[in-house]
Design an enzyme around this catalytic site. Sequence first.
Site, PDB file in Angstrom:
ATOM      1  N   CYS A  37       1.089  -1.279   0.011  1.00 53.54           N
ATOM      2  CA  CYS A  37       0.102  -0.205  -0.375  1.00 53.54           C
ATOM      3  C   CYS A  37       1.392   1.286  -0.094  1.00 53.54           C
ATOM      4  O   CYS A  37       0.291   1.841  -0.585  1.00 53.54           O
ATOM      5  CB  CYS A  37      -1.088   0.095   1.222  1.00 53.54           C
ATOM      6  SG  CYS A  37      -2.156  -1.702   1.233  1.00 53.54           S
ATOM      7  N   HIS A  67      -3.827   6.824   2.089  1.00 53.45           N
ATOM      8  CA  HIS A  67      -3.996   5.341   1.997  1.00 53.45           C
ATOM      9  C   HIS A  67      -5.349   5.147   2.373  1.00 53.45           C
ATOM     10  O   HIS A  67      -5.611   5.198   3.238  1.00 53.45           O
ATOM     11  CB  HIS A  67      -3.201   4.215   2.201  1.00 53.45           C
ATOM     12  CG  HIS A  67      -3.330   2.589   1.565  1.00 53.45           C
ATOM     13  ND1 HIS A  67      -3.807   2.548   0.578  1.00 53.45           N
ATOM     14  CD2 HIS A  67      -3.214   1.934   2.895  1.00 53.45           C
ATOM     15  CE1 HIS A  67      -4.671   1.417   0.596  1.00 53.45           C
ATOM     16  NE2 HIS A  67      -4.141   0.813   2.598  1.00 53.45           N
ATOM     17  N   ASN A  79     -10.219  -0.838  -0.843  1.00 56.32           N
ATOM     18  CA  ASN A  79      -8.316  -1.223  -0.668  1.00 56.32           C
ATOM     19  C   ASN A  79      -7.895  -1.436  -1.686  1.00 56.32           C
ATOM     20  O   ASN A  79      -7.920  -2.775  -1.721  1.00 56.32           O
ATOM     21  CB  ASN A  79      -8.173  -1.756   0.939  1.00 56.32           C
ATOM     22  CG  ASN A  79      -6.878  -1.471   0.643  1.00 56.32           C
ATOM     23  OD1 ASN A  79      -6.361  -1.093  -0.183  1.00 56.32           O
ATOM     24  ND2 ASN A  79      -6.302  -1.553   2.142  1.00 56.32           N
TER      25      ASN A  79
HETATM   26  N1  ACO Z   1     -18.734  -9.509   9.286  1.00 56.21           N
HETATM   27  C1  ACO Z   1     -19.642  -9.027  10.749  1.00 56.21           C
HETATM   28  N2  ACO Z   1     -18.272  -9.820  11.486  1.00 56.21           N
HETATM   29  C2  ACO Z   1     -16.984  -9.344  10.704  1.00 56.21           C
HETATM   30  C3  ACO Z   1     -16.140  -9.774  10.775  1.00 56.21           C
HETATM   31  C4  ACO Z   1     -17.327  -9.044   8.593  1.00 56.21           C
HETATM   32  N3  ACO Z   1     -16.832  -8.988   7.284  1.00 56.21           N
HETATM   33  N4  ACO Z   1     -15.526  -9.900  10.191  1.00 56.21           N
HETATM   34  C5  ACO Z   1     -14.655 -10.246  10.816  1.00 56.21           C
HETATM   35  N5  ACO Z   1     -16.102 -10.024  11.804  1.00 56.21           N
HETATM   36  C6  ACO Z   1     -15.911 -10.417  13.488  1.00 56.21           C
HETATM   37  C7  ACO Z   1     -14.990 -10.796  14.195  1.00 56.21           C
HETATM   38  O1  ACO Z   1     -15.155 -12.527  14.031  1.00 56.21           O
HETATM   39  C8  ACO Z   1     -14.701 -10.368  15.707  1.00 56.21           C
HETATM   40  O2  ACO Z   1     -16.141 -11.180  15.969  1.00 56.21           O
HETATM   41  P1  ACO Z   1     -16.142 -12.015  17.473  1.00 56.21           P
HETATM   42  O3  ACO Z   1     -16.359 -10.817  18.816  1.00 56.21           O
HETATM   43  O4  ACO Z   1     -17.596 -13.046  17.961  1.00 56.21           O
HETATM   44  O5  ACO Z   1     -14.175 -12.894  17.460  1.00 56.21           O
HETATM   45  C9  ACO Z   1     -15.993  -9.506  15.571  1.00 56.21           C
HETATM   46  O6  ACO Z   1     -16.304  -9.093  14.255  1.00 56.21           O
HETATM   47  C10 ACO Z   1     -14.959  -8.357  15.932  1.00 56.21           C
HETATM   48  O7  ACO Z   1     -13.455  -8.552  14.631  1.00 56.21           O
HETATM   49  P2  ACO Z   1     -12.322  -7.712  14.978  1.00 56.21           P
HETATM   50  O8  ACO Z   1     -11.509  -8.233  14.121  1.00 56.21           O
HETATM   51  O9  ACO Z   1     -11.356  -7.263  16.168  1.00 56.21           O
HETATM   52  O10 ACO Z   1     -13.042  -5.973  13.860  1.00 56.21           O
HETATM   53  P3  ACO Z   1     -12.184  -4.826  13.755  1.00 56.21           P
HETATM   54  O11 ACO Z   1     -13.438  -4.046  14.433  1.00 56.21           O
HETATM   55  O12 ACO Z   1     -10.807  -5.081  14.368  1.00 56.21           O
HETATM   56  O13 ACO Z   1     -12.085  -5.161  12.671  1.00 56.21           O
HETATM   57  C11 ACO Z   1     -11.092  -5.160  10.339  1.00 56.21           C
HETATM   58  C12 ACO Z   1     -11.702  -5.555  11.830  1.00 56.21           C
HETATM   59  C13 ACO Z   1     -12.622  -4.146   9.790  1.00 56.21           C
HETATM   60  C14 ACO Z   1     -10.391  -6.186   9.719  1.00 56.21           C
HETATM   61  C15 ACO Z   1      -9.844  -4.206  11.610  1.00 56.21           C
HETATM   62  O14 ACO Z   1      -9.582  -5.015  12.014  1.00 56.21           O
HETATM   63  C16 ACO Z   1      -9.629  -3.526  10.123  1.00 56.21           C
HETATM   64  O15 ACO Z   1      -9.599  -2.263   9.545  1.00 56.21           O
HETATM   65  N6  ACO Z   1      -7.688  -3.565  10.765  1.00 56.21           N
HETATM   66  C17 ACO Z   1      -7.336  -2.626  10.098  1.00 56.21           C
HETATM   67  C18 ACO Z   1      -6.118  -3.788   8.416  1.00 56.21           C
HETATM   68  C19 ACO Z   1      -6.894  -3.181   7.126  1.00 56.21           C
HETATM   69  O16 ACO Z   1      -6.587  -2.057   7.219  1.00 56.21           O
HETATM   70  N7  ACO Z   1      -6.237  -3.417   6.624  1.00 56.21           N
HETATM   71  C20 ACO Z   1      -5.915  -3.846   4.719  1.00 56.21           C
HETATM   72  C21 ACO Z   1      -4.702  -3.977   4.743  1.00 56.21           C
HETATM   73  S1  ACO Z   1      -3.407  -2.884   5.304  1.00 56.21           S
HETATM   74  C22 ACO Z   1      -3.417  -1.646   4.825  1.00 56.21           C
HETATM   75  O17 ACO Z   1      -3.750  -1.122   3.588  1.00 56.21           O
HETATM   76  C23 ACO Z   1      -2.700  -0.875   6.200  1.00 56.21           C
END
Ligand code: ACO
Length: 325
Positions: free
Chosen positions: A111, A252, A282
């Site tokens: 990214c 980004h 993304n």
């Molecule tokens: N729909 C519904 N529920 C979901 C989903 C979904 N798509 N995905 C995960 N969950 C659930 C999980 O299983 C978890 O359930 P549980 O509590 O029963 O175990 C709950 O939601 C919370 O999960 P978390 O992973 O803690 O959710 P979080 O608030 O961290 O959001 C996310 C997840 C959106 C991936 C977040 O961590 C994030 O945005 N991280 C940054 C990652 C990113 O931006 N990556 C892009 C690539 S890297 C880059 O470009 C920098």
Amino acid sequence: MGSKITGFGAYLPPEALTNSQLEGLVDTNDEWIVQRTGIRERRIAQGEGTAALALRAARCALADAGREPESLDLIITATVTPDCFTPSTACMVQAGLGARRAAAFDISAACSGFVYALDLADSFIQTGKFRTILILGAETLSRIVDYTDRSTCILFGDGAGAAVVEASEEDGVLGTYLWADGAGGGVLRAQALPQDENPLGSRAAWTITDRAVSMAGGEVLRFSLSEAPRAIDAVLSRAGLTIGDIDWIVPHQANRRIISGIIRRYHLPEQKVYVNIDRFGNTSSATIPICLAEMRERGLLQTGQRVLLVGFGGGLTAAAAIIRI
Ligand code: ACO
């Protein structure tokens, strides 16, 4: 000799994958995705590879710069989803454009890739080696996403963006900052080739899920919220500027929550920060040049404005640049 961006271009494949369509693939819902990421839909390439998307973006950027392909000395493509190990995406673009004089190569910085490419182009121009360089960020992430993994498949989309960087009396790149922390690379991975203990072993069993993106989302979120501001502070200091001197921030587009974190940290007016993650998700190396091309098309970029670009992601990597329009 300075360098200046003289043209922007982008291409998004027409097919959208909406949150409600994802509800049919994995256990998720529109409200969760919008609240946690800000994404409503993303584009998915159908029958077009990364080089095909890149070529379309390249043509737009050349048209915007008023340049012919023959004027290009170098093409650099940032991508983590090349169609081939060789030829490079940049070589395919060079062939497609008929940019016969241009050297061409790819870089891999996820990214942060487009900002890395901009820094390289600026450095080549400053040495006097090249005068006109096409830089691209292009991805078909849909090819490495596991559409049974709800924690990643909601995030990523396909697209390409491009810019023409030219030698100029005016200084159009006011500062850059590149950073990497390979030791943290395991939190965001996509495998290129099978890792067999026995090289003659089970390659036939190699499937999409073996090379799909795997991510420790929470850790990536924490990394981004700390490294994006660090990159912003570093590039401002290198350029001898403060955040108040910046007209636009183009972050980004990884997650709306990361962008909101940057807005809060610097007390920025929302309208100074360009966001299109709701429509395109993304697209890794392509998000920043896609934003810039959209801003150009919408008449948001005015001559003399200072624009701060900040990328962060796989590697782990982070990078920032301040450009003057
Ligand atoms: N729909 C519904 N529920 C979901 C989903 C979904 N798509 N995905 C995960 N969950 C659930 C999980 O299983 C978890 O359930 P549980 O509590 O029963 O175990 C709950 O939601 C919370 O999960 P978390 O992973 O803690 O959710 P979080 O608030 O961290 O959001 C996310 C997840 C959106 C991936 C977040 O961590 C994030 O945005 N991280 C940054 C990652 C990113 O931006 N990556 C892009 C690539 S890297 C880059 O470009 C920098």
